[in-house]
Structure formats: C-alpha cells, structure tokens
Design an enzyme around this catalytic site. Structure first.
Site, mmCIF file in Angstrom:
data_model
loop_
_atom_site.group_PDB
_atom_site.id
_atom_site.type_symbol
_atom_site.label_atom_id
_atom_site.label_comp_id
_atom_site.label_asym_id
_atom_site.label_seq_id
_atom_site.Cartn_x
_atom_site.Cartn_y
_atom_site.Cartn_z
ATOM 1 N N GLY A 1 25.157 -9.068 19.511
ATOM 2 C CA GLY A 1 26.361 -7.782 18.453
ATOM 3 C C GLY A 1 27.253 -8.092 19.065
ATOM 4 N N SER B 1 29.809 -9.099 15.821
ATOM 5 C CA SER B 1 30.373 -8.740 14.601
ATOM 6 C C SER B 1 30.280 -7.447 14.225
ATOM 7 C CB SER B 1 30.231 -9.823 13.716
ATOM 8 O OG SER B 1 30.863 -10.905 13.900
ATOM 9 N N GLU C 1 40.833 -20.509 12.843
ATOM 10 C CA GLU C 1 41.867 -20.341 13.195
ATOM 11 C C GLU C 1 42.171 -19.172 14.745
ATOM 12 O OE1 GLU C 1 39.871 -19.620 10.348
ATOM 13 O OE2 GLU C 1 41.297 -21.382 9.422
ATOM 14 N N GLU D 1 29.427 -19.508 24.976
ATOM 15 C CA GLU D 1 29.548 -20.088 23.497
ATOM 16 C C GLU D 1 29.721 -21.011 22.973
ATOM 17 O OE1 GLU D 1 29.106 -16.574 21.052
ATOM 18 O OE2 GLU D 1 28.840 -18.204 18.750
#
Lengths: 349, 382
Positions: B131, B133, B369, B249
């Site tokens: 949870g 974004s 990016e 992650e």
C-alpha cells in the site's frame, strides 16, 4: 589465506598503487605510445616482485590469492600501465617458473602464424599455443614484425625461426574444458583482458564523474543535470557488472569450468566497453576527444583490449553454441556453477 | 576506481543443501503438472502452490523459530528464491509477504503482529499487498494523501491506494499514510500500518492490465480502523520504514529472473545447432545473466552481514530489468514465431506473456529513473 598473507597482499597492493600513480605519468605514457619499451619502469615493477604475484610460493613466487593477483593487473590497467605485467604474471604461473623478464602469450593460427602478439618484440619469452600444445619459446627463436594496437601498444607478428622451445603441459583444469590448446590459452588471455577492462572502465567512469563535477555550463556543474546524472549512473552500472563477472572468472583459475567463466567475462566486458566509452566521451565532449586530455589513454586501450584474445562476439558465439547444444534445462545449473564464489583459501591453482 | 564493488559471496553448505531440497520439491511439482513454467511469474497467484511450499519449509526461513521461521541465513533464502524463480513457478501468492512484508513486521512490528501473522506467512497461508502508490503519488511517494487519524485504541484510515497487486486475494496490506505534517523534507509525518483486509471500510476494485490479467487493484479506505498494535515502528517513522522495505523489494533475483523461462524456451526453440546469429545473441544474454547473478549473490551476502546495500540493489535492479526487457526483443528476432496467448505452443505463449508484461519490469518497485537518480546520489553527483 592466513592473516599474514592478507597483510602481505595489502602491502603489495599499496606499493603497486603508489608506483603506478607516481611513475605512470602522462609523459611516460606518451613516450611509450608508439615508442620504445619503458625498461626503467619494468625494472621497478620487477623489483617489487609483481611479475611473480600469481606464481605459488613453493615455486618461487609470491603466491597471492587469485583475486589479489588479478587485482594487481586491474590496478595497473586503471593507470594504463604501458607494460606486459599481466602477461608476464600469467606466463610465470603457467610455466611454474619464477622468471621476471617480460613474457607474453601467443596464439597460433592454423598455418602457424603468430599474429598480433602483445609486446612480442620486447618479451624475453613467449608462451606459444598451437594445435599440438604449448611451448615456451625464447625471443632469439622468433623473428618480429612490429605493429601497434589502437592504443599504440606493441602488437607484433611473430615467426618462429627455430624449432626449439620448452614444452609446457596444458594444465588439467584447462584441458578438462577444451581439447584445443589454442582455445585454452585464448581463455587465459580473455580473463586477463577482462580484468584489465574492468580496471580501465572504473578509471573512465572516475574521470567522467570528475569532469562532470568540475565543468560548468549554463551556470552550474554538468553533474547537476539529470540527463548527465543518468548517463553516469548507467556507466557505473556497466563498470560494476564487469568487475563482478571478471572477479568470478579470476576465481575460476585453476579449476575446471574456467573457460566458460572467462568467456562470460570477456563477453560482458566487450559489451560494457562500447556503452561506457560512448558515455564518458559524450560527457567529456570535445576535450576528451583530443590527445591533450588523458581520457584517450584509457579508452584507446579499451577499444584494443576488447578485440584481443577473442572479441565479445567470438565468445558470445562460443557460449551460445555450448548452451544450445546442452539444451534449455541445463542452463540454470550451469549458470549457478559458473558464477558462485569459491571460498578464499580454497584457491586450487 | 569502482565505487561499488560486488564482492563474491561464498554460499554456506546449508544454502547448497537447501538448493537440493527446493529443486526436488519443484521437480515434483512439475512432474505432477501442477504448474506451467512458461506461463508463470512471481505475480502469478496460486495459494495451493504457496501452501505446499510453506508446508515444505521454504517460506520465512530467515525468521526466528518462535515466529515460524528457521533462523536460516539470507544466503540460504537467496538460493531458495532464485531456484523458485528460475523454475517459473507461480509463487505470487506469498511472494510479497515473504520478501518484504514479513521482514518489515519482524523488524518493526508489535509482539502481537509478529506472533499472529509471521507463522501464518511461513506456512504459506497468509498473503500481503503493498500500500504505497496513490493516484497522485507514484515515483513521488512522499506525496501520499491517505490519512490516518488517532482514535480510541487505534487509528482510522481514509484515502486511496492504487497498483496493489493481488489486493483482491490478500489478507493484509501494509499501508503508508499521513499522520502529521510533511515538514520541510516532505518525509515527516508518515506512518506504516498493517491493515487487515477484512476490516469494515475497505473496498477493492480491480484494474485489468494490458495483457488482460487482473492483478492490479485500487483500494479505497473509508474510516478503516487499525488497532495501535498494528502500527509499524513509531508514529512518524514511515518514510524511513518504507525506504527500508523498498530495499528488500529491490534487492532480489526477482529483478532479472522474471522471464527466465523465456530464455529456456528460446534455447529449446533454436535447438542444439544454432546459426551464428542465434549463438551470438544467446551467448550475449547468458553472459549478461551471469554478471547479474554474480552481483545478486553479492547483495545477498551484504544483507547477511547486516549491511543495507541500497545503491548496489538499485544497480542490480536497473541492469536486471534492462536484461528482462531485452530478452523478448532478442527472442523474437531469433525465432520466427508470432507471440500468441492462444494454443499456439509454449514458446509463442511465453513470448506473448513476456512482451505484454515487459513494460512493467522497469516500473514496479521503483522506476528506472528513480533508481538512476539514487545511483547518481551514490556516486556523489547529487
């Protein structure tokens, strides 16, 4: 490795770094670029015992751990050292002889020609691989036609003028991987060039980061532009990848499976060279494209080294044929075996 | 010379022993035709697979025994993880819980959270969603607007999350919410919560991805109650916690093995006698994969030594996702085969799955990016 050995390795590395940083000056690099062998510098390298780094202590060498020994070749390449240190280190180890005079490696063509041998005119001895096996040949028994690679380093076409030569056994760990004595020595050379490329890539990125930090345009350093930051991030990634895969290859020295590790390292090093050179030159712009700037000592060596002892395309094909012949299911275990680190102190050489 | 060195990590005997066990387990799964390797990724949800894996002792293994783990090393976990991925197994149900949510609870959770949740994760029975974004907070995660208000005995969460993989199947989500002012750094006033998906006030709406799969979801919270002991860390520590969670992650072999089975399929489709182009291209991909595997093992070693290899993980993820995205591009040039999700054969299916999933590889878990900016900071440019 015992603590004493590690301490000694650290001292050797520090001394070597000091020597390279001090002695490999722009003047001497320029003098060697298309010019004569730097005998004085070789004497200093020799006095430090560096050519014997890879040779076991019991055979009269220094017997550094593999990572430490090839670390010296990497360090030398980062300074663009204009001498066959890596080649000599390898010949001493493969012939089990504490010979410190310059030596080199030569791969014979099918017709016996020995083209483009690094420092072929300066080496006292040449380890020659042909279809029959390996032989250690004295300089007196070859004639030399000198050429230069893109970096102005001597690359000579040799012709054997006498049959004499000391036969050198291809070690078991290499003959386990390939029936071809030429391919075996090509893999050895590919490892050396990969390690050297890793050092030179690290240097190229270092120069580009420094330039980007110092050079101002539009009222701020280049390093503050996101486009530049991302280019340097990519160059850093590529260099890191080559360091990692060439470490894996150096560790493979002395064990079956070495040829695949060396092949992977040379392949990845060749790929990264094109990418990194493009980035560091773009960042250095016109200045980096001149002989006034020091960048060319590094990038011209990169452009030469990626072609030597098998280009990336040659080794790509070698890997690809082998992988396809073994089938898809065989790849994973093979990949695991050829990238897993070996424990220190278990060097098999 | 090189700022980030990836020192080789020697795998301990226990890790190599675990490799044997997990290979045997996976071979049995394949022999029983319980999954199709070429159609699965680590987001493929299959609770049966996860439960069997958990029962066999392959989930949550680095955690202490008292929380259902085995106190195994992170290198052993690395070996199990890479074998599960390389086999193309449907490991998506438990993947996030094992990779990041469980470790996050172990490090920052209450005793109750650890006791109630971790053993269930380790059994392969309890799954998590991410949870982070929101519609207005993608790469700019500090812009989250979901709020948690202090209420009697806990917190009340209201707001919206998006791109939560498998939210419609999972038991919990770790939600990053605003509990105070942003401050000048924009990183203050955030807190992470372990939210039980059975709590009243949660609505999950599916989003189909471009391949037609339903993995993504929007999740709406309307005064959803979370008890005090389901807060992670201290109130206001959320930014530091979420950064740590992202390091878990990003650091694993899932960042270059997502489509490994396509490479296997490509090699078999080309056959034992490749032409020169096929051999060169496949050889190059294999060499690239070798460098990635070496670097990834090194990161597992760093994690095992208690280091936080944030920048090295970003390096491997950026290189790894670049590799994963290049693979279908190489494959389609070497084999004359139109990608198809229909019954055209395994290679056409694998190619189709990968072509349609590949754009996500360099988005999820931190965009390319963002990673490159992190690396630029690591080399002193920012």
């Amino acid at each position: 490795m015992t603590d004493t050995q590690n301490e000694m390795a650290a001292i050797v590395a520090e001394q070597a770094e000091r020597l390279f940083a001090g002695a490999v000056s722009r003047e001497r690099l320029e003098a060697a670029d298309g010019g004569p062998f730097d005998t004085q510098l070789w004497t200093e390298v020799q006095q430090m015992g560096l050519p014997l780094a890879l040779l076991a202590e019991t055979e009269g060498g220094i017997g550094l751990a593999l990572g430490q020994a090839f670390g010296l070749a990497r360090r030398a390449a980062a300074h663009a050292l204009q001498l066959p240190l890596g080649e000599t280190m390898i010949v001493a180890a493969l012939t089990s002889t504490p010979a410190e005079a310059p030596a080199t490696l030569a791969l014979a063509k099918d017709d016996g020609a020995l083209p483009s041998v690094a420092w072929g005119g300066d080496a006292a001895q040449v380890l020659v691989a042909d279809a029959q096996g390996w032989q250690l040949v004295d300089a007196a028994d070859v004639s030399t036609s000198e050429r230069r690679n893109l970096a102005g380093e001597p690359r000579c076409d040799l012709t054997r003028v006498a049959e004499q030569g000391r036969s050198v056994a291809v070690p078991d760990w290499l003959s386990a991987d390939t029936d071809s004595p030429v391919e075996a020595l090509r893999a050895v050379g590919a490892l050396l060039r990969s390690v050297q490329i890793s050092g030179a890539l690290g240097r190229a990125v270092e120069l580009a980061v420094r330039h980007a930090t110092e050079r101002q345009q539009f009222g701020r350093p280049l390093s503050k532009f996101q486009a530049i930051q991302h280019m340097l991030a990519v160059a850093t990634e590529e260099s890191a990848a080559v360091w990692a895969v060439s470490d894996a290859a150096a560790e493979g020295w002395g064990r079956p499976g070495f040829v695949l590790r060396a092949a992977m390292a040379k392949s990845r090093a060749g790929l990264a060279t094109g990418r990194v050179a493009a980035i560091v030159h773009q960042i250095h712009a016109a200045m980096g494209f001149t002989r006034e700037h020091e960048l060319h000592f590094t990038t011209r060596r990169l452009f030469s080294w990626r072609e030597e002892f098998g280009s990336d395309a040659l080794w790509d094909e070698w890997i690809g044929r082998r992988v396809c012949a073994a089938g898809g299911a065989a790849l994973w275990p093979q990949l695991v075996a050829s990238t897993t680190a070996h424990a220190t102190g278990e060097d098999a050489a | 010379m090189q700022q980030f060195e990836f020192t080789g990590a020697v795998l301990p005997p226990a890790a190599e022993a675990a490799r044997g066990s997990i290979r045997a387990f996976l071979a049995e799964e394949v022999a029983a035709a319980r999954f199709q390797p070429h159609r699965c990724t680590w987001s493929s949800f299959d609770s049966g697979f996860s439960q069997r894996l958990g029962a066999a002792g392959f989930i949550g293994i680095t955690w202490p025994e008292e929380y259902g783990g085995q106190s195994a090393s992170s290198l052993t976990r690395f070996v199990i993880t890479e074998e599960i991925l390389a086999a193309g197994s449907p490991c998506g149900a438990h993947w996030i819980a094992d990779r990041q949510s469980g470790p996050q609870i172990l490090r920052h959770g209450s005793e109750r959270a650890k006791r109630e949740i971790l053993p269930r994760i380790a059994r392969g029975e309890c799954y998590f969603g991410i949870g982070m974004s929101e519609p207005g907070a993608g790469s700019d995660l500090a812009a989250v607007r979901t709020r948690a208000e202090k209420v009697e005995g806990g917190w009340s969460i209201s707001g919206q999350k998006i791109w939560t993989t498998n939210a419609h199947h999972v038991h919990y989500m770790i939600v990053l919410a605003r509990t105070g002012e942003r401050g000048e750094s924009r990183h203050e006033g955030l807190t992470q919560f372990v939210v039980d998906m059975q709590t009243p006030g949660i609505e999950v709406r599916g989003i189909r991805d471009m391949a037609g799969n339903h993995e993504f979801n929007e999740v709406f919270f309307d005064n959803c109650f979370v008890p005090d002991d389901m807060v992670l860390g201290a109130e206001g520590d959320g930014w530091a916690l979420v950064t740590g969670e992202l390091a878990f992650e990003r650091s694993g072999p899932d960042r270059f093995l997502s489509d490994y089975q396509l490479l296997v399929g490509l090699i078999d489709a080309v056959g034992p006698a490749p032409d020169r182009l096929q051999a060169v291209e496949i050889g190059r991909m294999v060499a690239e994969l070798a460098s990635l595997r070496r670097m990834s093992t090194s990161i597992a070693g760093m994690l095992g030594r208690g280091e936080q290899p944030v920048v090295p993980a970003a390096i491997v993820k950026d290189l790894g996702t670049g590799f994963e995205q290049a693979l279908p591009e190489v494959a389609r040039r070497l084999v004359d085969c139109e990608p198809s999700l229909g019954a055209e054969g395994p290679f056409a299916e694998a190619l189709a799955e990968t072509v349609l999933r590949a754009p996500s590889f360099s988005l999820r878990g931190g965009t390319r990016e963002i990673l490159r900016s992190m690396i630029a900071r690591g080399i002193g440019l920012r």
